[in-house]
Design an enzyme around this catalytic site. Structure first.
Site, PDB file in Angstrom:
ATOM      1  N   ARG A   1       0.262  11.177  -2.131  1.00  0.00           N
ATOM      2  CA  ARG A   1       1.001  10.416  -1.107  1.00  0.00           C
ATOM      3  C   ARG A   1       0.041   9.377  -0.854  1.00  0.00           C
ATOM      4  O   ARG A   1      -1.105   9.427  -0.749  1.00  0.00           O
ATOM      5  CB  ARG A   1       1.276  11.086  -0.001  1.00  0.00           C
ATOM      6  CG  ARG A   1       2.892  11.965  -0.452  1.00  0.00           C
ATOM      7  CD  ARG A   1       4.127  11.271  -0.672  1.00  0.00           C
ATOM      8  NE  ARG A   1       5.287  12.046  -0.559  1.00  0.00           N
ATOM      9  CZ  ARG A   1       5.773  12.450  -1.589  1.00  0.00           C
ATOM     10  NH1 ARG A   1       5.325  12.105  -2.679  1.00  0.00           N
ATOM     11  NH2 ARG A   1       6.987  13.159  -1.809  1.00  0.00           N
TER      12      ARG A   1
ATOM     13  N   GLU B   1       5.704   1.288   0.130  1.00  0.00           N
ATOM     14  CA  GLU B   1       6.186   1.308  -1.355  1.00  0.00           C
ATOM     15  C   GLU B   1       7.618   0.584  -1.118  1.00  0.00           C
ATOM     16  O   GLU B   1       8.405   0.676  -0.262  1.00  0.00           O
ATOM     17  CB  GLU B   1       6.301   2.587  -1.915  1.00  0.00           C
ATOM     18  CG  GLU B   1       5.040   3.287  -2.113  1.00  0.00           C
ATOM     19  CD  GLU B   1       5.196   4.800  -3.064  1.00  0.00           C
ATOM     20  OE1 GLU B   1       6.282   4.831  -3.227  1.00  0.00           O
ATOM     21  OE2 GLU B   1       4.072   5.257  -3.209  1.00  0.00           O
TER      22      GLU B   1
ATOM     23  N   HIS C   1       4.518   4.424  -8.423  1.00  0.00           N
ATOM     24  CA  HIS C   1       4.984   5.895  -8.112  1.00  0.00           C
ATOM     25  C   HIS C   1       5.571   6.665  -9.355  1.00  0.00           C
ATOM     26  O   HIS C   1       6.909   6.889  -9.436  1.00  0.00           O
ATOM     27  CB  HIS C   1       5.933   5.871  -6.806  1.00  0.00           C
ATOM     28  CG  HIS C   1       6.115   7.397  -6.141  1.00  0.00           C
ATOM     29  ND1 HIS C   1       5.971   7.453  -4.750  1.00  0.00           N
ATOM     30  CD2 HIS C   1       6.076   8.618  -6.656  1.00  0.00           C
ATOM     31  CE1 HIS C   1       5.860   8.509  -4.324  1.00  0.00           C
ATOM     32  NE2 HIS C   1       5.917   9.290  -5.487  1.00  0.00           N
TER      33      HIS C   1
END
Length: 297
Positions: free
Chosen positions: A229, A257, A276
């Site tokens: 993360r 993000e 991601h």
């Protein structure tokens, strides 16, 4: 039993049939981020398959809720205290994405070691130029911070290249590692690593665990890989370290993000940025549905 499936899991007719055979009446919500559609009987829903539903819809909307199956490996998008207080079982997708994430970690490190960016640029320019600074992965020491499913898959793959594998974990006995450090000794662990891979869940204790102090303990030229993360890393501290040219980093996750277009990370030659994406693999679907069936029986 009534089951709500959100767009986080685009269920197929065949999968629908299998769940119906378990006794579920299925309702579908394409977008978790919008207001709950009126045709979904929230007061009767007993199970949910989702990802970030509870970031937008309070769990109080589902008074009969008994089971939540997440499509994500992390639990940070669920109000854990509420779920525990109301006896709601919460299942993550732990293990589903571990193989592709581990392969991504290997690919990221090899990209730096074999200078793939250099050769890609040379090819684009039709330029025949050798590079004499390629590195070998064999006999490098890999420090894996977090020895859960993803960490163990990383250990397996880097070991196949002849690497020494050390881990940082709450438990100090984990198979597949040459040495395990406690989380309190993380500085000593990363200082020994040529490669440092972060596979930790994001909690109050792990937020910004990778900070200026930790970066300063790392070897010159060390490669950082973050596939956990974004909040694990203090972004400002990492940018400062990368700008010095001392470290390299493959970053798939970020504190915010999407990563802001104005972030300095985009332009740093010793940083590789991906959106991601490390969890994506062609075997995910089968693994995830197998997990769903098992947990909703």
């Amino acid at each position: 039993m009534k089951l709500l499936v959100t767009g986080a899991f685009k269920i197929t007719p065949e999968e629908t049939e299998k769940l119906e055979k378990l006794g579920y009446e299925i309702y579908f919500m394409p977008d978790e981020r919008v207001q709950m559609p009126e045709d979904i009987p929230c007061g009767e829903i007993e199970a949910v398959i989702c990802n970030g539903l509870f970031l937008y819809t309070p769990p109080e909307k589902f008074p009969l809720l008994k089971t939540v199956q997440l499509t994500s490996a992390g639990l940070d998008r669920v109000p854990a205290d509420y779920m525990e207080a109301h006896g709601i079982k919460v299942f993550s997708a732990r293990g589903v994405y571990s193989a592709p994430m581990a392969e991504f970690a290997v690919c990221s490190v090899l990209g730096f070691y074999k200078r793939t960016a250099f050769f890609a640029a040379a090819q684009a320019e039709r330029r025949w130029e050798k590079h004499r600074g390629l590195e070998e992965l064999g006999e490098k020491r890999v420090a894996i911070v977090g020895c859960g499913s993803v960490g163990r898959e990383c250990a397996n793959r880097f070991r196949a290249f002849g690497c020494e594998i050390i881990g940082v974990n709450r438990r100090t006995a984990v198979d597949g590692f040459d040495k395990i450090y406690s989380i309190g000794d993380i500085r000593a662990a990363v200082s020994a690593g040529d490669i440092v891979i972060f596979c930790l869940p994001l909690t109050k204790e792990t937020e910004h665990i990778a900070n200026a102090e930790l970066f300063s303990a790392m070897k010159d030229g060390a490669v950082i890989v973050n596939i956990s993360r974004g909040g694990i890393i203090d972004t400002d501290a990492l940018i400062t370290e990368l700008k010095s040219g001392r470290l390299r980093a493959a970053l798939d996750v970020f504190e915010q993000e999407p990563l802001d277009a104005g972030s300095e990370l985009w332009d740093l030659p010793n940083a590789v940025i991906t959106p991601h994406n490390s969890f994506v693999g062609d075997g995910n679907r089968a693994r995830l549905f197998s997990l769903i069936i098992n947990n909703l029986k």
